[in-house]
Design a protein around this motif. Structure first.
Motif, mmCIF file in Angstrom:
data_model
loop_
_atom_site.group_PDB
_atom_site.id
_atom_site.type_symbol
_atom_site.label_atom_id
_atom_site.label_comp_id
_atom_site.label_asym_id
_atom_site.label_seq_id
_atom_site.Cartn_x
_atom_site.Cartn_y
_atom_site.Cartn_z
ATOM 1 N N ASP A 1 0.827 -1.208 0.000
ATOM 2 C CA ASP A 1 0.000 0.000 0.000
ATOM 3 C C ASP A 1 0.862 1.259 0.000
ATOM 4 O O ASP A 1 0.655 2.158 -0.825
ATOM 5 C CB ASP A 1 -0.991 -0.001 1.168
ATOM 6 N N VAL A 2 1.829 1.342 0.916
ATOM 7 C CA VAL A 2 2.689 2.519 1.024
ATOM 8 C C VAL A 2 4.149 2.078 1.083
ATOM 9 O O VAL A 2 4.493 1.125 1.774
ATOM 10 C CB VAL A 2 2.367 3.352 2.281
ATOM 11 N N MET A 3 4.982 2.779 0.352
ATOM 12 C CA MET A 3 6.431 2.562 0.401
ATOM 13 C C MET A 3 7.042 3.755 1.120
ATOM 14 O O MET A 3 6.930 4.896 0.653
ATOM 15 C CB MET A 3 6.985 2.435 -1.016
ATOM 16 N N THR A 4 7.658 3.504 2.272
ATOM 17 C CA THR A 4 8.246 4.600 3.056
ATOM 18 C C THR A 4 9.762 4.586 2.880
ATOM 19 O O THR A 4 10.305 5.323 2.067
ATOM 20 C CB THR A 4 7.843 4.483 4.539
ATOM 21 N N THR A 5 10.455 3.726 3.590
ATOM 22 C CA THR A 5 11.895 3.582 3.362
ATOM 23 C C THR A 5 12.185 2.503 2.313
ATOM 24 O O THR A 5 13.300 2.420 1.804
ATOM 25 C CB THR A 5 12.616 3.198 4.657
ATOM 26 N N GLY A 6 11.205 1.676 2.012
ATOM 27 C CA GLY A 6 11.400 0.575 1.073
ATOM 28 C C GLY A 6 11.925 -0.688 1.717
ATOM 29 O O GLY A 6 12.223 -1.659 1.019
ATOM 30 N N ALA A 7 12.009 -0.730 3.048
ATOM 31 C CA ALA A 7 12.599 -1.883 3.726
ATOM 32 C C ALA A 7 11.794 -3.159 3.495
ATOM 33 O O ALA A 7 12.366 -4.224 3.208
ATOM 34 C CB ALA A 7 12.724 -1.599 5.223
ATOM 35 N N THR A 8 10.475 -3.093 3.613
ATOM 36 C CA THR A 8 9.647 -4.285 3.454
ATOM 37 C C THR A 8 9.700 -4.804 2.023
ATOM 38 O O THR A 8 9.918 -6.001 1.781
ATOM 39 C CB THR A 8 8.192 -3.975 3.854
ATOM 40 N N LEU A 9 9.507 -3.911 1.061
ATOM 41 C CA LEU A 9 9.559 -4.323 -0.337
ATOM 42 C C LEU A 9 10.946 -4.837 -0.705
ATOM 43 O O LEU A 9 11.081 -5.809 -1.460
ATOM 44 C CB LEU A 9 9.156 -3.156 -1.234
ATOM 45 N N SER A 10 11.990 -4.214 -0.171
ATOM 46 C CA SER A 10 13.351 -4.666 -0.453
ATOM 47 C C SER A 10 13.583 -6.080 0.051
ATOM 48 O O SER A 10 14.206 -6.901 -0.634
ATOM 49 C CB SER A 10 14.368 -3.719 0.184
ATOM 50 N N GLU A 11 13.093 -6.381 1.241
ATOM 51 C CA GLU A 11 13.275 -7.720 1.797
ATOM 52 C C GLU A 11 12.571 -8.761 0.932
ATOM 53 O O GLU A 11 13.121 -9.833 0.657
ATOM 54 C CB GLU A 11 12.749 -7.769 3.233
ATOM 55 N N CYS A 12 11.352 -8.449 0.479
ATOM 56 C CA CYS A 12 10.624 -9.372 -0.395
ATOM 57 C C CYS A 12 11.347 -9.543 -1.732
ATOM 58 O O CYS A 12 11.478 -10.672 -2.244
ATOM 59 C CB CYS A 12 9.210 -8.861 -0.637
ATOM 60 N N CYS A 13 11.808 -8.446 -2.294
ATOM 61 C CA CYS A 13 12.497 -8.509 -3.586
ATOM 62 C C CYS A 13 13.803 -9.276 -3.488
ATOM 63 O O CYS A 13 14.175 -10.038 -4.390
ATOM 64 C CB CYS A 13 12.735 -7.106 -4.118
ATOM 65 N N ARG A 14 14.517 -9.089 -2.395
ATOM 66 C CA ARG A 14 15.782 -9.811 -2.187
ATOM 67 C C ARG A 14 15.533 -11.322 -2.161
ATOM 68 O O ARG A 14 16.287 -12.111 -2.739
ATOM 69 C CB ARG A 14 16.415 -9.329 -0.878
ATOM 70 N N LEU A 15 14.468 -11.722 -1.490
ATOM 71 C CA LEU A 15 14.107 -13.129 -1.402
ATOM 72 C C LEU A 15 13.780 -13.702 -2.789
ATOM 73 O O LEU A 15 14.218 -14.801 -3.142
ATOM 74 C CB LEU A 15 12.907 -13.283 -0.467
ATOM 75 N N LEU A 16 13.034 -12.944 -3.585
ATOM 76 C CA LEU A 16 12.667 -13.395 -4.925
ATOM 77 C C LEU A 16 13.886 -13.488 -5.840
ATOM 78 O O LEU A 16 13.993 -14.407 -6.658
ATOM 79 C CB LEU A 16 11.618 -12.457 -5.514
ATOM 80 N N LYS A 17 14.799 -12.554 -5.704
ATOM 81 C CA LYS A 17 16.030 -12.610 -6.497
ATOM 82 C C LYS A 17 16.840 -13.856 -6.150
ATOM 83 O O LYS A 17 17.386 -14.529 -7.041
ATOM 84 C CB LYS A 17 16.861 -11.349 -6.241
ATOM 85 N N ARG A 18 16.924 -14.176 -4.861
ATOM 86 C CA ARG A 18 17.664 -15.372 -4.462
ATOM 87 C C ARG A 18 17.001 -16.632 -5.014
ATOM 88 O O ARG A 18 17.675 -17.643 -5.237
ATOM 89 C CB ARG A 18 17.752 -15.458 -2.932
#
Length: 237
Positions: free
Chosen positions: A200-217
């Motif tokens: 819903d909201v991207m503030t620092t991007g920490a949550t989305l970054s963690e999810c994206c990092r997992l998908l990249k791995r």
């Protein structure tokens, strides 16, 4: 959110004329938004192409992304977080207002239709304990109509939150990163080459970054971060 409550809200929308969810005036174009409030929408058209941070002028990369690129390949946030988003999003997130969610998804689809098209949309999940407490997942409630509007496949359970975390809104940037570290996991299954993770909201991007990092791995070639709104840099505007 019970099926009965959702059905009652849909019935009310069908029987009553559209009313602006911000000011109460008559809605236009079949939406619960009036002309004046639509004109006030803070579209995020001038932003960093990598992290969607609002910028005075469009740029391929903001200063932070030049110094330390995030794990996602690109991002798109329909709005800057400000009026009237700061009224509509809390109504969905904390008060179960599905009409506000439906309106936000319709509006976000206008901007996200211009983004690079992923093969799959994955909403950021709530932890099961938080889901039981709230009764619905706000990211999923936004992602469903958004996926329909953009004709995108949606998977609601491929990403799962395996660890309960503190509310990100109560934490600073370093604490946000620590808070979501290893908080997510992937269910078994094949993923396409291009995926967008949605919140819903991207503030620092920490949550989305963690999810994206997992998908990249997991081998996903391109992972984008999508959100309805992006918070400006601290002290901006």
């Amino acid at each position: 959110m019970s099926r009965w409550r959702a059905w009652a809200q849909d019935l009310g929308l069908a029987l009553l004329p559209a009313r602006c969810l911000v000011c109460g005036e008559r809605g236009v174009g079949g939406q619960d938004l009036c002309d004046d409030c639509r004109a006030a929408l803070p579209w995020n058209r001038s932003a960093c192409a990598r992290c969607a941070l609002p910028l005075p002028v469009p740029a391929p990369l903001c200063g932070r992304c030049r110094r330390a690129p995030p794990p996602f390949d690109g991002s798109c946030a329909a709005f800057r977080y400000g009026f009237p988003l700061d009224r509509l999003l809390p109504r969905l997130k904390f008060h179960g207002d599905l009409a506000a969610g439906r309106l936000l998804a319709e509006l976000a689809a206008e901007a996200l239709a211009e983004a690079s098209r992923p093969q799959l949309l994955l909403p950021v999940p709530l932890h099961p304990a938080r889901l039981r407490q709230r009764g619905y997942d706000q990211a999923l409630e936004l992602a469903r109509p958004l996926a329909r509007a953009l004709d995108l496949p949606l998977c609601a359970d491929h990403l799962r939150r395996q660890r309960a975390t503190a509310a990100q809104s109560e934490l600073g940037a370093p604490a946000r990163r620590r808070n979501v570290r290893d908080a997510f996991a992937l269910r078994p299954g094949t993923l396409p080459a291009h995926v967008a993770v949605f919140d819903d909201v991207m503030t620092t991007g920490a949550t989305l970054s963690e999810c994206c990092r997992l998908l990249k791995r997991a081998g996903v070639v391109r992972v984008d971060a999508w959100a309805v709104a992006r918070a400006p840099a601290p002290g901006a505007g």
